[in-house]
Design a protein around this motif. Structure first.
Motif, PDB file in Angstrom:
ATOM      1  N   UNK A  23       0.806  -1.217   0.000  1.00  0.00           N
ATOM      2  CA  UNK A  23       0.000   0.000   0.000  1.00  0.00           C
ATOM      3  C   UNK A  23       0.842   1.271   0.000  1.00  0.00           C
ATOM      4  N   UNK A  24       1.817   1.371   0.871  1.00  0.00           N
ATOM      5  CA  UNK A  24       2.623   2.596   0.955  1.00  0.00           C
ATOM      6  C   UNK A  24       3.381   2.848  -0.345  1.00  0.00           C
ATOM      7  N   UNK A  25       3.963   1.812  -0.903  1.00  0.00           N
ATOM      8  CA  UNK A  25       4.711   1.965  -2.159  1.00  0.00           C
ATOM      9  C   UNK A  25       3.783   2.350  -3.305  1.00  0.00           C
ATOM     10  N   UNK A  26       2.590   1.761  -3.330  1.00  0.00           N
ATOM     11  CA  UNK A  26       1.625   2.079  -4.390  1.00  0.00           C
ATOM     12  C   UNK A  26       1.114   3.514  -4.269  1.00  0.00           C
ATOM     13  N   UNK A  27       0.836   3.951  -3.036  1.00  0.00           N
ATOM     14  CA  UNK A  27       0.391   5.333  -2.844  1.00  0.00           C
ATOM     15  C   UNK A  27       1.436   6.306  -3.365  1.00  0.00           C
ATOM     16  N   UNK A  28       2.689   6.025  -3.087  1.00  0.00           N
ATOM     17  CA  UNK A  28       3.782   6.883  -3.570  1.00  0.00           C
ATOM     18  C   UNK A  28       3.899   6.818  -5.091  1.00  0.00           C
ATOM     19  N   UNK A  29       3.840   5.625  -5.644  1.00  0.00           N
ATOM     20  CA  UNK A  29       4.011   5.440  -7.093  1.00  0.00           C
ATOM     21  C   UNK A  29       2.894   6.083  -7.907  1.00  0.00           C
ATOM     22  N   UNK A  30       1.679   6.062  -7.377  1.00  0.00           N
ATOM     23  CA  UNK A  30       0.536   6.566  -8.131  1.00  0.00           C
ATOM     24  C   UNK A  30       0.171   8.013  -7.823  1.00  0.00           C
ATOM     25  N   UNK A  31       0.923   8.672  -6.934  1.00  0.00           N
ATOM     26  CA  UNK A  31       0.659  10.085  -6.671  1.00  0.00           C
ATOM     27  C   UNK A  31       0.694  10.843  -7.999  1.00  0.00           C
ATOM     28  N   UNK A  32      -0.255  11.720  -8.186  1.00  0.00           N
ATOM     29  CA  UNK A  32      -0.324  12.468  -9.435  1.00  0.00           C
ATOM     30  C   UNK A  32      -1.228  11.836 -10.475  1.00  0.00           C
ATOM     31  N   UNK A  33      -1.771  10.659 -10.179  1.00  0.00           N
ATOM     32  CA  UNK A  33      -2.648   9.976 -11.126  1.00  0.00           C
ATOM     33  C   UNK A  33      -4.092   9.925 -10.649  1.00  0.00           C
ATOM     34  N   UNK A  34      -4.463  10.851  -9.796  1.00  0.00           N
ATOM     35  CA  UNK A  34      -5.831  10.924  -9.297  1.00  0.00           C
ATOM     36  C   UNK A  34      -6.749  11.489 -10.371  1.00  0.00           C
ATOM     37  N   UNK A  35      -7.874  10.851 -10.595  1.00  0.00           N
ATOM     38  CA  UNK A  35      -8.867  11.381 -11.525  1.00  0.00           C
ATOM     39  C   UNK A  35      -9.609  12.486 -10.778  1.00  0.00           C
ATOM     40  N   UNK A  36      -9.336  13.713 -11.177  1.00  0.00           N
ATOM     41  CA  UNK A  36      -9.960  14.872 -10.543  1.00  0.00           C
ATOM     42  C   UNK A  36     -10.554  15.773 -11.618  1.00  0.00           C
ATOM     43  N   UNK A  37     -11.160  16.866 -11.202  1.00  0.00           N
ATOM     44  CA  UNK A  37     -11.818  17.775 -12.144  1.00  0.00           C
ATOM     45  C   UNK A  37     -10.837  18.336 -13.163  1.00  0.00           C
ATOM     46  N   UNK A  38      -9.632  18.646 -12.733  1.00  0.00           N
ATOM     47  CA  UNK A  38      -8.636  19.190 -13.658  1.00  0.00           C
ATOM     48  C   UNK A  38      -8.291  18.171 -14.745  1.00  0.00           C
ATOM     49  N   UNK A  39      -8.110  16.924 -14.355  1.00  0.00           N
ATOM     50  CA  UNK A  39      -7.808  15.874 -15.330  1.00  0.00           C
ATOM     51  C   UNK A  39      -8.991  15.651 -16.266  1.00  0.00           C
ATOM     52  N   UNK A  40     -10.194  15.609 -15.688  1.00  0.00           N
ATOM     53  CA  UNK A  40     -11.397  15.399 -16.496  1.00  0.00           C
ATOM     54  C   UNK A  40     -11.636  16.523 -17.496  1.00  0.00           C
ATOM     55  N   UNK A  41     -11.129  17.705 -17.217  1.00  0.00           N
ATOM     56  CA  UNK A  41     -11.323  18.825 -18.144  1.00  0.00           C
ATOM     57  C   UNK A  41     -10.657  18.571 -19.489  1.00  0.00           C
ATOM     58  N   UNK A  42      -9.738  17.627 -19.533  1.00  0.00           N
ATOM     59  CA  UNK A  42      -9.089  17.283 -20.788  1.00  0.00           C
ATOM     60  C   UNK A  42      -9.856  16.281 -21.630  1.00  0.00           C
TER      61      UNK A  42
END
Length: 96
Positions: A23-42
């Protein structure tokens, strides 16, 4: 942009059952890959969001996206419910 021209955006949890030790390694590795409003705007106008649930709001997807107008997550979950009910009915021999 990552979602340029996307009609459908699909995400999943970053750490599935059985991967708790990672879990800790995955949280670190995937930081920045959250599907958020800014990402969806693309994505294309009218794009939809899917998630197989359970979701960890704030990790792989924000609350604003999973609960927002582009989300069809709950319809997706309902469809799985009916498919699983049909499978159970078939397995126990209740369908004619």
């Amino acid at each position: 942009m990552a979602l340029a021209g996307a009609d459908v955006v699909v995400t999943d949890v970053w750490t599935s059952m059985g991967q708790e030790a990672e879990a800790a390694a995955r949280l670190k590795a995937f930081q920045g890959f959250t599907v958020d409003a800014a990402l969806m705007s693309g994505a294309r106008p009218g794009a939809i969001v899917l998630h197989c649930l359970p979701a960890h709001r704030g990790e792989e997807i924000t609350a604003g996206v999973i609960d927002g107008p582009a989300s069809v997550v709950w319809d997706q979950a309902e469809n799985r419910l009916h498919a699983q009910k049909a499978l159970l009915t078939w397995l126990i021999g209740g369908a004619s």
